[in-house]
Design an enzyme around this catalytic site. Structure first.
Site, mmCIF file in Angstrom:
data_model
loop_
_atom_site.group_PDB
_atom_site.id
_atom_site.type_symbol
_atom_site.label_atom_id
_atom_site.label_comp_id
_atom_site.label_asym_id
_atom_site.label_seq_id
_atom_site.Cartn_x
_atom_site.Cartn_y
_atom_site.Cartn_z
ATOM 1 N N ILE A 86 0.739 -1.077 0.046
ATOM 2 C CA ILE A 86 -0.062 0.020 -0.092
ATOM 3 C C ILE A 86 0.945 1.152 0.071
ATOM 4 C CG2 ILE A 86 -1.932 1.184 1.252
ATOM 5 C CD1 ILE A 86 -1.856 -1.561 2.949
ATOM 6 N N CYS A 87 0.524 1.978 -0.847
ATOM 7 C CA CYS A 87 1.566 3.337 -0.915
ATOM 8 C C CYS A 87 0.457 4.397 -0.168
ATOM 9 C CB CYS A 87 1.877 3.841 -2.251
ATOM 10 S SG CYS A 87 3.888 4.269 -2.119
ATOM 11 N N LEU A 88 0.770 4.396 1.229
ATOM 12 C CA LEU A 88 -0.140 5.466 1.995
ATOM 13 C C LEU A 88 0.986 6.135 2.811
ATOM 14 C CD1 LEU A 88 -2.992 5.946 2.778
ATOM 15 C CD2 LEU A 88 -2.606 4.234 4.619
#
Lengths: 151, 498
Positions: A86-88
């Site tokens: 997840i690119c958060l």
């Protein structure tokens, strides 16, 4: 193994006693820093009705470093890659020790409600989400049905 | 044997000496100094159970005046007769100030005319009643100027000020501190403050609180009768002493760690959520609180990642919750990390300052000397940098390898041997290559990192997407791991995850 910090114990207790609606996070029997997480697909999203498994790990220097989170269930989402990463921002440079497991999982749930193809995008998924949103949503629903139901 | 004899004799004589001052017995003596306003210093032994009146009786004969003519001043307050010594947070070798009360002395003749003038004019600013010592009256100081309004007596008790300082010598540690005050003009401690400080700016900033200086040598006091203008007002200069060791004199000061506070309000730590006795309150609007353990851990992790930031000239950290305007401006707070980590902090700070000033760090292993080269005007001339004052290494400014003529080689493979190209012995270049000291780390760095396109810092990607954000202080460049150029929308679309 070193003693479990009180903060982790407290967070775990609170997650058990007052679970976040639509999210369950249970520590592993053998490793209290490893959580088995299930997030239900939010209503009115292509992921509705799905149960998404994630793994969450609290590194040694948590809460000074962010927890490591990954989707285990396959998901068709522009902000999550095929390995479930997840690119958060709050999992990276925007992490703060004031955040918690609870807030991280809520952010991930919110990400399912509001895919963001305009900002960070994931290759083909994002491309399609931008070019042909209805087809992308159909794909997402299909993947949800295929991978995130009846398991 | 003679040692013991001397010791016994010494003690006996001292007892006699003390008994001659007073008929009381000293159970637990406190040795302090009394400074008089005439410049002399007396050494006295006190019983902490005595009151100020007893003290005056001891001092009076030595000053040659009556006890009731003496005013005792300590930490900005005149102490009244009934105060018990042990209430005053006096340590061993503390200094009290004894001055003559003005109205009684006008007719006495003194050798120095200066004194007479000063004394006759200090009038009734302080009536003889005196007050409680500063440590009894001072409230816990707030970081800003907001008021602590109408606290009940109990709340006042609970809000009694506690200070923490960094004692650089001899304790070399974070310790409890004591607030003291002197005249900003003459440096004398014989001053009484016109009001207690209420907040940290009162203490840290000059010219906020006025004092009445009782020193005969203060230019203000001595000239007051001539010209009582605004410029003649004396201001308080507050400073701190370490409470852990006996005072080493008037210059023995310690740095206040004003963000460290006793946790009187029982606020849980932002990171571990425990309620601890001592906390660090960040200077953000919310005043976020961490316990000292979490503060140490927060700093250590950020230090490991070399992610301290510049706030003007301070190499420091903001509130861990990411609040705006929350940088720690008193970097002595990082002494909380302990000697080893603080040294590391200092080294990183120095290196970052050198780099920020356009400097270079000597690339030689175990050197790292900071060098500020002349600005690049003639490219060719300025490329040659010699580490003067350090290891003497001569290197190329651009590729940071041994100095060479002509273009820099793109990779560092041969550079390490080319420095020593005038070798007398013939060595198999392949083997020589393998045998260099830091070849392995160079290789690792070479294979596992890519330089930030802006600042050239070798960067490792340990997972996640291709979107890199340079964490070097002052850089913060967004770049693409694949293209090694600025991060763009195209990178997102094409290879965000590789």
């Amino acid at each position: 193994m070193a003693a479990l910090p009180r903060r982790i114990i407290k967070e775990t207790q609170r997650l058990m006693q007052e679970p976040v609606p639509g999210i369950s996070a249970v520590p592993d029997d053998t490793n209290a820093r490893y959580f088995h997480v299930i997030v239900t697909g939010p209503e009115d999203s292509p992921f509705e009705g799905g149960l998404f498994k994630l793994e969450l790990f609290l590194p040694e220097d948590y809460p000074m470093s962010a927890p490591k989170v990954r989707f285990i269930t396959k998901i068709y989402h522009p902000n999550i890659d095929r390995l479930g990463r997840i690119c958060l921002d709050i999992l990276k440079d925007k992490w703060s020790p004031a955040l918690q497991i609870r807030t991280v999982l809520l952010s991930i749930q919110a990400l399912l409600s509001a895919p963001n193809p305009d900002d960070p995008l994931a290759n083909d998924v994002a491309e399609l989400w931008k070019v042909n949103e209805s087809e992308a949503i159909r794909n997402a629903k299909e993947w949800t049905r295929r991978y995130a139901m009846d398991n | 044997m003679s040692f013991w004899f001397n010791l016994v004799k010494d003690v006996f004589l001292r007892m006699l000496q003390l008994l001659s001052f007073s008929r009381r017995k000293i159970s637990n003596s406190l040795s302090i100094y009394i400074k008089t306003n005439t410049g002399s210093t007396l050494s006295v032994e006190l019983d902490p159970k005595w009151d100020i009146k007893n003290l005056k009786e001891i001092v009076a004969p030595q000053m040659g005046i009556a006890p009731e003519d003496i005013k005792i001043i300590f930490a900005g307050k005149e102490l009244h007769n009934s105060i018990i010594i042990e209430e005053c947070d006096l340590g061993q070798q503390s200094i009290l100030h004894a001055v003559r009360t003005p109205h009684k002395i006008v007719n006495k003749t003194r050798n120095t005319d200066l004194i007479e003038e000063s004394i006759s004019e200090t009038s009734d600013l302080n009536d003889s009643s005196g007050s409680k010592p500063m440590n009894e009256t001072l409230m816990d100081l707030s970081l800003d100027e907001s008021n602590l309004e109408n606290l009940s007596l109990k709340e006042q008790q609970e809000n009694r000020a506690h200070f923490y300082v960094y004692c650089s010598a001899p304790c070399k540690n974070v310790t409890a501190g004591k607030l003291r005050v002197k005249c900003a003009r003459c440096g004398s401690g014989a001053v009484t403050v016109d009001r207690d400080p209420q907040c940290w700016p009162d203490v840290l900033q000059p010219r906020r609180i006025t004092v009445n200086c009782e020193s005969d040598f203060c230019p203000v006091t001595s000239s007051m009768h001539k010209d009582e203008t605004e410029s003649q007002v004396s201001y308080a200069h507050f400073y701190f002493k370490c409470a852990k060791h006996p005072s080493l004199g008037e210059n023995d000061e310690a740095v206040p760690l004003y963000l460290v506070k006793p946790n009187l309000r029982n606020i849980p730590c932002l990171a571990c959520t425990d309620i601890r006795e001592t906390v660090l309150v960040f200077p953000c609007e919310a005043g976020h609180v961490t316990c000292l353990d979490c503060f140490r851990e927060y700093c250590t992790v950020r230090l490991h990642e070399r992610r301290f930031e510049f706030d003007e000239e301070y190499y420091t950290l903001p509130c861990p919750a990411g609040c705006p305007n929350s940088y720690i401006r008193e970097v002595h707070h990082f002494h909380l990390l302990g000697v080893e980590q603080y040294e590391r902090y200092q080294r990183f700070s120095t290196e970052e300052h050198v780099l920020r000033a356009g400097g270079i760090l000597c690339p030689r292993p175990d050197c790292g000397m900071g060098i500020i080269p002349p600005s690049i005007e003639d490219d060719r001339e300025c490329r040659r940098i010699q580490c003067i004052g350090g290891c003497g290494y001569v290197f190329c400014r651009i590729c940071l390898q041994g100095y060479h003529v002509g273009e820099c080689e793109s990779q560092m493979s041969d550079a390490s041997t080319s420095v020593f190209s005038s070798n007398y012995y013939s060595v198999d270049p392949l083997k020589a290559n393998q045998a260099t000291w830091d070849e392995a780390s160079k290789k690792t760095i070479q294979t596992s990192t890519k330089p930030c396109p802006k600042c050239r810092t070798p960067t490792e990607r340990d997972g996640g997407c291709m979107h890199m954000v340079c964490t070097r202080a002052g850089c913060g460049y967004h770049w693409c791991w694949v293209c090694q150029t600025e991060w763009t929308r195209d990178c997102m679309g094409n290879h965000w995850f590789g």
